[in-house]
Structures are given as C-alpha cells and as structure tokens.
Design a protein around this motif. Structure first.
Motif, PDB file in Angstrom:
ATOM      1  N   PHE A 143      16.319  61.959 -13.688  1.00 50.47           N
ATOM      2  CA  PHE A 143      15.671  63.284 -13.945  1.00 50.47           C
ATOM      3  C   PHE A 143      16.829  64.554 -13.629  1.00 50.47           C
ATOM      4  CE2 PHE A 143      12.651  60.401 -12.357  1.00 50.47           C
ATOM      5  CZ  PHE A 143      11.792  60.302 -13.244  1.00 50.47           C
ATOM      6  N   LYS A 144      17.003  65.539 -14.052  1.00 51.15           N
ATOM      7  CA  LYS A 144      17.697  66.488 -14.024  1.00 51.15           C
ATOM      8  C   LYS A 144      17.251  67.728 -13.244  1.00 51.15           C
ATOM      9  CE  LYS A 144      16.831  68.763 -18.390  1.00 51.15           C
ATOM     10  NZ  LYS A 144      16.247  67.590 -19.253  1.00 51.15           N
ATOM     11  N   THR A 145      16.017  67.694 -12.634  1.00 48.88           N
ATOM     12  CA  THR A 145      15.662  68.739 -11.749  1.00 48.88           C
ATOM     13  C   THR A 145      16.454  68.793 -10.606  1.00 48.88           C
ATOM     14  OG1 THR A 145      14.026  67.328 -11.091  1.00 48.88           O
ATOM     15  CG2 THR A 145      13.367  68.869 -12.743  1.00 48.88           C
ATOM     16  N   LEU A 146      16.507  69.827  -9.765  1.00 50.44           N
ATOM     17  CA  LEU A 146      17.109  70.017  -8.645  1.00 50.44           C
ATOM     18  C   LEU A 146      17.002  69.042  -7.510  1.00 50.44           C
ATOM     19  CD1 LEU A 146      19.224  71.717  -6.863  1.00 50.44           C
ATOM     20  CD2 LEU A 146      17.347  73.171  -6.507  1.00 50.44           C
ATOM     21  N   LYS A 147      15.716  68.834  -7.712  1.00 53.07           N
ATOM     22  CA  LYS A 147      15.088  67.843  -6.550  1.00 53.07           C
ATOM     23  C   LYS A 147      15.717  66.310  -6.758  1.00 53.07           C
ATOM     24  CE  LYS A 147      11.202  66.326  -3.838  1.00 53.07           C
ATOM     25  NZ  LYS A 147       9.648  66.557  -3.639  1.00 53.07           N
ATOM     26  N   HIS A 148      15.721  66.000  -8.263  1.00 57.16           N
ATOM     27  CA  HIS A 148      15.981  64.849  -8.581  1.00 57.16           C
ATOM     28  C   HIS A 148      17.322  64.302  -9.173  1.00 57.16           C
ATOM     29  CE1 HIS A 148      11.991  64.171  -7.183  1.00 57.16           C
ATOM     30  NE2 HIS A 148      11.557  65.020  -8.109  1.00 57.16           N
ATOM     31  N   LYS A 149      18.129  65.343  -9.236  1.00 59.16           N
ATOM     32  CA  LYS A 149      19.430  64.983  -9.804  1.00 59.16           C
ATOM     33  C   LYS A 149      20.352  64.104  -8.823  1.00 59.16           C
ATOM     34  CE  LYS A 149      21.585  68.841 -10.693  1.00 59.16           C
ATOM     35  NZ  LYS A 149      21.958  70.175 -10.914  1.00 59.16           N
ATOM     36  N   GLY A 150      21.319  63.410  -9.601  1.00 57.91           N
ATOM     37  CA  GLY A 150      22.197  62.692  -8.499  1.00 57.91           C
ATOM     38  C   GLY A 150      21.414  61.614  -8.026  1.00 57.91           C
ATOM     39  N   GLN A 151      20.306  61.078  -8.664  1.00 56.90           N
ATOM     40  CA  GLN A 151      19.362  59.927  -8.144  1.00 56.90           C
ATOM     41  C   GLN A 151      18.801  59.199  -9.530  1.00 56.90           C
ATOM     42  OE1 GLN A 151      16.476  61.865  -5.201  1.00 56.90           O
ATOM     43  NE2 GLN A 151      17.836  63.614  -6.143  1.00 56.90           N
ATOM     44  N   ALA A 152      18.605  57.820  -9.173  1.00 59.60           N
ATOM     45  CA  ALA A 152      18.239  57.121 -10.387  1.00 59.60           C
ATOM     46  C   ALA A 152      17.533  56.106  -9.996  1.00 59.60           C
ATOM     47  CB  ALA A 152      19.208  56.791 -11.282  1.00 59.60           C
TER      48      ALA A 152
END
Length: 242
Positions: A50-59
């Motif tokens: 996801f690209k939201t602030l809380k979830h970016k950089g994660q998968a």
DNA sequence: AGCACA
C-alpha cells in the motif's frame, strides 16, 4: 503452542511481512519484483502493498505453504532490494486469503465506522476544543489565518538548513506533549486531500500528515503554519524528507 | 518508523 521463530518471536505464518523497502518503488513494480524474487520458495497466493504513510515501504507476501514462508525468510533476509536490505518477518496475523481457505475468515466491520462517523467526528471535535481551549470554527477554517499573530517559526531560525522539496507529506514539529493524533486530525482534515496523520510513540512532539498531493499539503501548511495548540508551542511545518 | 487484506 505455535512454533516460534527465534529472531522475531513471531509465530510461523504463511505470510511474510517485509519492510525497509525503498519507498520510491512504484506499487506495481514492487509487487512484480517481489513475485519474481519469492516465487522460488513456493506458490504465492497474493502480494499486498500500500502507499499510505503508515504502510509504505512494506509488503506482505502470502504463500500457499508456511514452509515456503520460512524458507523465504531464511534465504532472503537482508537481501538488497532496490538498494536497501529487506527486513523480513512472519506476518503477525493470518492473511484473509488464508483464512478464507481455512474457513476461519470473518469479514471485518467497516460500515459500522461509517454509521458512527458523524458522532465520532463530533466527539473528536469536542475533545480537541477542550484540549486546546479554543474554537476551531474561528481558527482552522479553510483559508483562515491560524493563531499566527505572533512570530512565525521562520523568524527564529535565521539560517535554516536546506528544506526537503515540496511533497505530499508534512512533517510537524514543536507539538506540545499532550498532543494526540485525534487533535491533529481535527486540524489537518479540514484541508482537502487529507489522508492521514501519524505520530511516532518514541518521538513526542513530532508528527507526519499526509495529503493526496503536494498542492494540497502546501495549502494545509500555509493554513496551519505556526498554529498553537497551546500558547507556548507554535507548530513548525515543513515537507517530510523523502 | 510503520503489520494489511484496493
């Protein structure tokens, strides 16, 4: 008792959680490259990012078998991925797609929140007003001047370091310790394009606020620069470092 | 820094 992984103390899971991913990578490219890298360990059911602030950089990569997830963690831990070492753990909870196969899936409530939204809003608004001891209607209205009557923060830092280039995420500093995410949401959600506010538990006094785009974050910054939740803390708003 | 189910 579920088997535990030594390094992370998280129980074995079909899904691996990856973070420290280069945030510049576009979502579809990210998913494609994760698929290419992780397919060797077993069949992948789904990849979520996801690209939201809380979830970016994660998968999240969901494997059909948990054993594949274990192999993936063993083999790919710290693997350089778009110039950053991947950090991989088991996901904390079971993925929906696995629960659906299990028959243990229970849809989570989302509309309930909508029904209560009006009420919740009001409560948040009241909480903020109580906390700040002022009426937002006169302060935060779109385009209105915030409590900037005194010296804006710029005046204090005669030679500021090079600021981050304009982008959709704002970095807020000099917040009083009693500031809550709800209070910030009440302030920042008044500007169009508001997505979310995020505070870091370990670092009081700062927050991130994300908008849909940089024009909108800029409007918000201009509207709320120097806003005082309490008289001694004019907030300082800059663009977040990317 | 950050654990979701677009």
């Amino acid at each position: 008792m579920a088997e535990m992984s030594v390094s992370s103390e998280v129980p074995v899971n079909n899904t691996i959680y990856i973070n420290n991913i280069n945030e510049k990578v576009k979502l579809d490219e990210l998913k494609t490259s994760l698929k290419a890298i992780f397919s060797q360990f077993g069949h992948i059911l789904e990849i979520l990012a996801f690209k939201t602030l809380k979830h970016k950089g994660q998968a999240w990569v969901v494997f059909e078998d948990a054993s594949a997830a274990s192999r993936a963690i063993q083999k790919m831990q710290n693997f350089p991925f778009h110039d950053k070492p991947m950090r991989i753990q088991y996901a904390r909870t079971k993925s929906d797609i696995i629960a659906k196969k299990d028959g243990t899936f229970v849809p989570r409530e989302k509309k309930k929140r909508h029904e209560e939204k009006g009420k919740k809003r009001k409560e948040q608004h009241d909480a903020l007003q109580a906390a700040m001891g002022l009426n937002l209607a006169y302060n935060g209205a779109y385009g209105a001047t915030p409590q900037l009557s005194q010296i804006p923060y710029m005046a204090k830092s005669a030679v500021p370091e090079a600021p981050a280039p304009p982008n959709s995420i704002l970095f807020i500093q000099n917040l009083p310790h009693q500031t809550t995410p709800m209070m910030l949401q009440m302030l920042f959600c008044q500007y169009p394009g508001f997505k979310e506010v995020r505070m870091v538990e370990a670092k009081p006094g700062i927050a991130f606020v994300e908008y849909e785009n940089e024009a909108q974050s800029t409007q918000s910054m201009m509207g709320l620069q120097g806003f005082k939740i309490v008289p001694e803390n004019p907030m300082s708003i800059t663009y977040a470092k990317k």
